[in-house]
Structures are given as C-alpha cells and as structure tokens.
Design an enzyme around this catalytic site. Structure first.
Site, PDB file in Angstrom:
ATOM      1  N   LEU A 126      97.640 119.259  28.647  1.00  0.00           N
ATOM      2  CA  LEU A 126      99.025 119.726  28.644  1.00  0.00           C
ATOM      3  C   LEU A 126      99.316 120.550  29.891  1.00  0.00           C
ATOM      4  CD1 LEU A 126      99.438 120.594  24.864  1.00  0.00           C
ATOM      5  CD2 LEU A 126      99.665 118.407  26.039  1.00  0.00           C
ATOM      6  N   GLY A 153      94.240 118.230  26.083  1.00  0.00           N
ATOM      7  CA  GLY A 153      95.177 117.124  25.910  1.00  0.00           C
ATOM      8  C   GLY A 153      94.695 115.822  26.534  1.00  0.00           C
ATOM      9  N   ASN A 163      88.821 121.780  24.155  1.00  0.00           N
ATOM     10  CA  ASN A 163      88.312 123.108  24.488  1.00  0.00           C
ATOM     11  C   ASN A 163      89.353 124.204  24.355  1.00  0.00           C
ATOM     12  OD1 ASN A 163      89.728 121.964  26.649  1.00  0.00           O
ATOM     13  ND2 ASN A 163      88.767 123.381  28.094  1.00  0.00           N
ATOM     14  N   GLU A 164      90.354 123.962  23.524  1.00  0.00           N
ATOM     15  CA  GLU A 164      91.468 124.914  23.426  1.00  0.00           C
ATOM     16  C   GLU A 164      91.022 126.346  23.154  1.00  0.00           C
ATOM     17  OE1 GLU A 164      91.648 121.818  22.573  1.00  0.00           O
ATOM     18  OE2 GLU A 164      93.618 121.030  23.098  1.00  0.00           O
TER      19      GLU A 164
END
Lengths: 333, 333, 333
Positions: A139, A184, A208-209
C-alpha cells in the site's frame, strides 16, 4: 463491488494502446519508462512515497506500435502484453521505483483485469513486476497521510476492490514474484492461484504489517490462513515475518522457487498446465473454494472502510506516518 | 469472563511476596519447596491425587527476600520471577508432584496472569514447571470425584477461565515445556504463542483424553485444530496420541525442540524476538486470529459447564475415577 | 438421513449369506465372481458403464459355506468377511470391472455398514476392493445419463447417504486402497478414519472432477479440505489432480503407503491400534470433529439434490456423457 465512480472514470481515461516491448528485462525496463530516481537503493525504500516520483510527465509509452503477434495495451502504470495464442496475457506493474499500490495503480489494475476478463481470448494472466527486484512494496503511504477522510475511504475501497477482483477472478492468475513482496504486495500474490518466487535472498515475502506498527485487516489474515494454515499464519502475522525464498517455500506462502532468470518461463509452463483444465469446471471450483472468504468482506465492506478511516485518521498514526515518510524523503536527496 | 467470586477471594488471599530463587534448576527445585513424596515415580503417576500430597503445610516460601534485580511474588502454587528489564516474567507451576491443575492452581494461575497483565512493565511471560520432568499432568482428578455438582461447576468454570485468559492474553506467552504434558497440560501449552519442548523421550505432549475414556471438550479440540490442522488433530484426538519430541515437532504441536538444559535460555531468546514487535499491533493481530475460537466457548459457556457436570456426575464415570485413584494411591504407599 | 424407501427394500432383498472366500487375492477374485470383460484395459476405462457388464446373472456366490471362524454375509456387490474375534470385518467392493458406484452398489454399501453398526461384535471395518488394481472408479456414469430427473434425484440421495454414513460412522473405518481411486472412489477413502495406499504408480488417488468437466460438490471439497488443508485442496480441486503414491503421502491425502502385498495386513495392524482406544470416547471425539461438516450438507440436502439434477439434466452435459460413454463402449468391443 463497483469502484468509486470518480476513480473509474479517471482510470478509464488513462487506458490507451501502447508499444509492446520485448519480454527481456532490459527491454521491459526501457518500455516501462521512467526508471529509478538517483539515490534510491531498492528494498530499503519500499513504502517510499513513489507518487511524487511517478508524477513526472513523459513516462507513458507512445501509443501505437505493437509487439510480436498481438497488440499491447495498458495504462501508465500497468503494462499488458497479450498472448491470445496461448490464451493468456502478462500484466506488469510499472510504477517505479517500488510499485507501491497508489489509488491510480489499484484502479488501473482492476480495469486491466476487468478488460481481460471480458475478452474471451483470455483464460489466464501472469502478474509480475516490470522492475525486477521489487514486486510491489504494498500500500502507498502517501495515500494514507495528510488527506481527508473521504480520500481514505476511497482509497480503502479501491484496495478491497482489487482483492475481491483478484481473489474471485475466473481467470487463472499466476504470480511471477520477481522481487520483494511485503505487505500489500504479498496480499496481491496470495490472491492469485499460484505463486512462483525468484530465488534471491533479498526477495522476501510476507504480511509484515505488525513490524510497521499496523494491523493487517481480517481479510488479509483470512487469505494467509487459507494459504499456509492457521498456526503458521498466526505466528507470521504476529511477528510480521518476511520469508526469504527457502522459508517461503517451506511454509507454503509460495508454491515454487526458481532461479531468477526462469521465473517468467516457469510461469508460462505452469499457466499451460492450468489452462489445460476444462475452464468452466475450474472456475466453478475456484469460486466454491473462495466464495465464503470473499463473502466475509462483502458482508461488512462499509464497516471495514470505516474501521480503516478511523484508524488511519488518528493523530498518533498520522504523526508516525509523517515521521516515516520524511525520513524516507531525506534519504532520497 | 469473571471467576466465581468465592474462588477469586480465596486465591487473592494466597498471593504474597516470596523469596526469589536463582534460576538454575537446582535452586528452582529448592525454592519451590516440597518435593516429591517418597515412592512416587514420576510419569506413571500423572493424574495422581496430588492435592492430598500438596496439603502439607510449610511449603510456602518465606515472604520477603527478592532475586537479582526484581522482587518475586507469587502464591503457594505459582512462582513468579519478574524481569522488568527484559519486559517479562517467568511463571513456574509448583504443585508437586505433577502440577495437576487443581482449583487452587487454576485460580492462582489466573490471578498471577491478571496481575502481570495489569502491570505495564510486562509484555511477556514464560510459563514453565518448577519440577522439571513434568510440565503438568493436566486436570486434577480429585476435583472431579466424590464432590457435589456445585463443585464440579465451579471447577469447570475455572478451567474455562484459565484457557480464555491464556488464549486471549495480550501478553506474549512462551511455553517452556520442561516435562511431560498430557491432556490439560497440553492445553495449557497450546494456549501460548510459542512452545519449546525439552528433547527427552519421556516428555510426551498431547490431548490423550480418549485413552482415559473421556472426551476432550470442543474448545480443547478447536485449539488443537488451530495448531496442527484438522486432519492431524482428528487422528491425534481419536487415538489420544502423546507425541514424543521428534514427532511433536513434526506434527507441529510444538514449535521447537531443544536439549533439556537449553529450554529456559531458548525461551528467553524467543521472547526477545517476540517483544521486538510493536506491542499494540501484535496484540490486535493476536486477537484477530483467536477471537472467533474463544467466542465459540463464550457463547455457550454455561451449556459447556452443564455438559461437564452431567458427564462427570454419572455413576459409571465416578466409579471409574474411584478405581483409578485408589490404584494410584496404593502405588504411593 | 434415510435412504429412499424403494432403494432400501430393493437392497435388503439382495442381502444374503454367502460363501466366505479365503483372504488371498486369488481366492478373493474368484469368490467375487465375474471378472473383467475381455478387452477392458483397466484404468483407462474407469467410469465405464460397468452396470451393463455386471448385469450378467450367475455372479452371486452360492449361499451357505462360511469362512474360517465366522460366517460371511454380503450382497451381490459387497462381500463382508466378519472377524468378530478381532472386533472387525472386511468389506470388499466387488462390482467388476471397476467398482463404479452404481445405485445398487451405493445401497448395498449403506446396508452392509448399517448391519455392522447394529451388531455390537464389530467396532471397525476395513474397506477394500475385491479387484486389486482398482479401488473404485467413482460415481457410475450410467446412472447419470439418459434417465429421468426422478432417477437422478434418487441416485444423488444415495451418494449423499453413503457419505453421511461413512463420515459419521461410529465404527473405525480403515481404507485399504488397493487400486486406483479417482473422484467418488477418493471420496469414499477420504470418508474413512485412515487410508493405506498400495505402492504402485498406477494407483493414483484424487478428486479429479474438473478434468472431466464437472465440479466436485461442496461436501466433497469440505472433506478434502479437512484432510489436506485449504491450499492443497484448492489446487488439487482446480487442477483435478490425481496423486501417485509418493505425492499422495506427501500431500496427506493418504496416511501411509506400503508395498502392494502388505496393504491388507497393515490395515489389520492399524485397526488393532485404533480398536485399543476406549470406544465410546473415541466415537464421541470423532463426532465432535466431523459433525459440523456433515451438518453443512444435512442443512441443504434437498437443495444439493436439486442442484445435481438440474446440472446433470442439461443438454450439454448429457451430450458430453453420451459421447464419453460411447467412446468407452467402442473400446470394449
């Protein structure tokens, strides 16, 4: 499942025929236009505000031309190389430097996909990056920072839309992951039917947010659970793991790891295998397997947008994003 | 999600500061007080009526003292060694001889956990046994035999409560499985975020309820399915399998097997890795992955208690338990 | 969960005591009667209209007789060899040439299973083929072609009934897969508790419906997902994969692969292990693990039948089936 009307109109206007470059990486990079800004050093910068960079004019390839056997088409950020004889097309992300998923790129991806879905010549699409080294940074932080709630809502709706389109596409989607694929970018790969990763230790893949202090939404998590199972997904999501190729294969987040120069040819071989299956039965089977997961989002799509908007609008989150983006921009100078 | 009021009051009264023993196994065993009763020969006796044994007075370590760097606390059956510098604590089960999960131990575990959760110094807890050789023998048969329905209901509520607390804890829970871990002991391990098993063939782990003629409740089964998948769980549960270390690792019921003398140090290294992840995002992600499973119990918690009470009150079950317990007690003489 | 009344009566009339052949493959083949029609070449013909072939009279073994230790029983297409001393029976499919699941075979399987379930001497059943080389070719195309909707409905109800009976049976079901096991044959194996496959590269197993242009119903898919997980099932179902032994073991669609001459003895050893578990607890545990999946079908059983009837009645599908069956019948001449 429709895109915001405004976004759709804007993106349609961007669609145009384009010169069809050769398929070698060199030609592809040239055809894609632009190139990396000086000082950008690849992976360290995924999540950079690539919108600023990509706003430079002159990067759209000239109209007309056409490659060997078929006319290419596409949009500024998505190059489509059709191969009707093989019943498929290659779709290349070309939003240098890191293919961050801006609103424009999301919209163009959905429209290109829709166009291929509506053309009976095509039963499959290989999705890959026009900039080997990075598949997609995920993103686009620039879409989430310093904008108003209406923009955040529009952006999130476009993220949902791309996932829904990919995950339920009746086309066979093979992902040729020829570069790093965090967050994303990983979701994009997970939404395809098969994933081939180039064997380069720098090309990690994962959701890996948490490492960035944010939380993957439930449908990112569902997609990962469907791919690698509940336990492996729980650990990977909590730790924000990025898997290098050997580990990615072992945990099952990709289906195959091949030498970097064989990613595209392997994708074509795999595609031939998938296209040999009677199409109608295969499509119904895919829907059978994926509908419940997609329905979970469809049933609460607006609530999911509101969640995102209120989360991203928080002062603390905006401040973190500002600091992070400024740090990245200083590096570019 | 509250404990029965009576149990809570009783257990709070038990909480007191305690001497903090060194972390070596020798010191731990000494600090834990008590020790095995003569004639007890370990594994063959898990499920022994350890309540009788543990009723002896004088086993509570003296108040005061304090270990290197931080004051220990705990309760008669749960020793807590805080390490605020590392952001974590070690919680040791010390209900010799086999750490059977009596009502008191369950209650003390919940209260110790709650205390750590409410103290912002702590983001993680290592759960282990103070008596290497046995992690926990599981539920305490003495709580299920010859008592009235009200007691059975109170006991089962406490079992549910511990699972709910562990499974949804915002703390990182690493389980250092330093001994055999059947039935309820296995559930305790499965409720953590990561499991490290000592490499000793006697240290088996699994939900072996069927081997004892009883049935693991649905939420035990759900927890196992989430860890090792549906097929492996179905087979393991039907057969009541206890996995030795190599098989436990292969099936995925534990995440790591290490030499016996490295279990605690490995747990600390793993904890450091987990605590490096931004905490808030990790906690939300954990909840995202586990909430649906916990909700299944929460939605039918009372019915689950009634199920247990009516099952355990059956004459046939009570008779089996009596015979089994008498057999165990004869062995002790 | 009852069978159509007509089918039940018809099948009950078929049940009769029979000579109990020895357990060697040679004797079994003789006892099963019939044999392959000249010109049939095995695997290439699974899905052949075996009903025509099996209609020949004289294939029912003589009544009376009885094997070593116990009286056999069975029906024309299902041979049951009881071994009450071991608490189990062997159930052999004998509908040459390919054990296609005709309405009669489905009905006889359900009735034989019901009979064993109602006899407390039996806690387990080994399901195998009386014709080594083919376990079962799956659903019988002759039942789906050129008949009226009422017949299709009756047939599909019988398919559902067999799956429900197998999947929820309180008996331990061990599948000795001694031959190829595509489509419905694979479903039959997946519905058991444990699968042992003979190590012969020709003996492939899988839900290959898409390769035939049809779609496995949702409960076939659910059963596969419960066995090999979502991702592997999605790929296998979309591609219609048939796994040879080594791959079948790796993906988990079977539990064990053994040399061809050890399939039956291995099945007996495994059965002994399963029967050593307290039966009541094991049965309740099995139900706990499978009930939700079976309920999904039970809640929409009629709709599922209507789906099948309208799908199979389509002109395009009927035409394809006709062409396919004619091709197979020409091969036989």
């Amino acid at each position: 499942m429709a895109l915001a009307a405004g976004a759709r109109v804007q993106a349609r206007a961007l669609l145009r025929p384009c010169a069809c470059p050769g398929r070698g990486p060199g030609a592809g990079a040239g055809g894609g236009g632009g190139g990396r800004a000086p000082g950008l050093t690849g992976l360290a910068l995924w999540f950079a505000g690539s919108r600023v960079l990509s706003a430079a004019p002159g990067r759209t390839p000239a109209a007309g031309g056409g490659g060997p056997g078929a006319r290419c088409f596409g949009s500024p950020r998505v190059l489509v190389e059709p191969d009707p004889a093989a019943g498929m097309a290659v779709m290349k992300l070309r939003k240098p430097p890191v293919n961050s998923l801006s609103l424009e790129l999301l919209t163009e991806l959905v429209i290109s996909l829709e166009k291929l879905e509506n053309d009976k010549s095509f039963q499959g699409v290989i999705i890959t990056s026009d900039s080997p080294g990075i598949f997609s940074a995920g993103l686009d932080l620039m879409e989430m920072c310093g904008r108003d709630p209406a923009h955040y809502a529009e952006y999130w709706k476009a993220v949902q839309e791309l996932w829904l389109r990919l995950y339920l596409s009746h086309l066979v989607l093979i992902c040729a992951v020829n570069g790093a694929s965090p967050a994303g970018g990983c979701l994009l790969a997970l939404s395809c039917d098969y994933r081939i990763l180039a064997d380069n230790p720098k090309y990690t893949i994962g959701l890996n947010e948490t490492q960035l202090g944010i939380v993957a939404p439930f449908w990112f998590a569902d997609t990962l659970v469907n791919t690698i199972g509940h336990r492996a997904a729980e650990r990977a999501l909590q730790l924000g793991l990025l898997f290098p190729p050997a580990e990615a294969l072992q945990v099952g987040i990709v289906d195959q790891v091949v030498p970097e120069d064989q990613v595209q040819s392997t994708a074509r071989s795999v595609m031939a295998q998938w296209l040999a299956v009677p199409g109608h039965a295969r499509q119904l089977t895919k829907n059978l397997m994926r509908k419940a997961t997609a329905d979970r989002l469809l049933k609460q799509r607006d609530a999911d947008i509101q969640n995102f908007v209120s989360f991203i609008s928080r002062d603390s989150i905006q401040k973190s994003l500002h600091v992070y983006i400024e740090k990245l921009q200083k590096k570019k100078v």
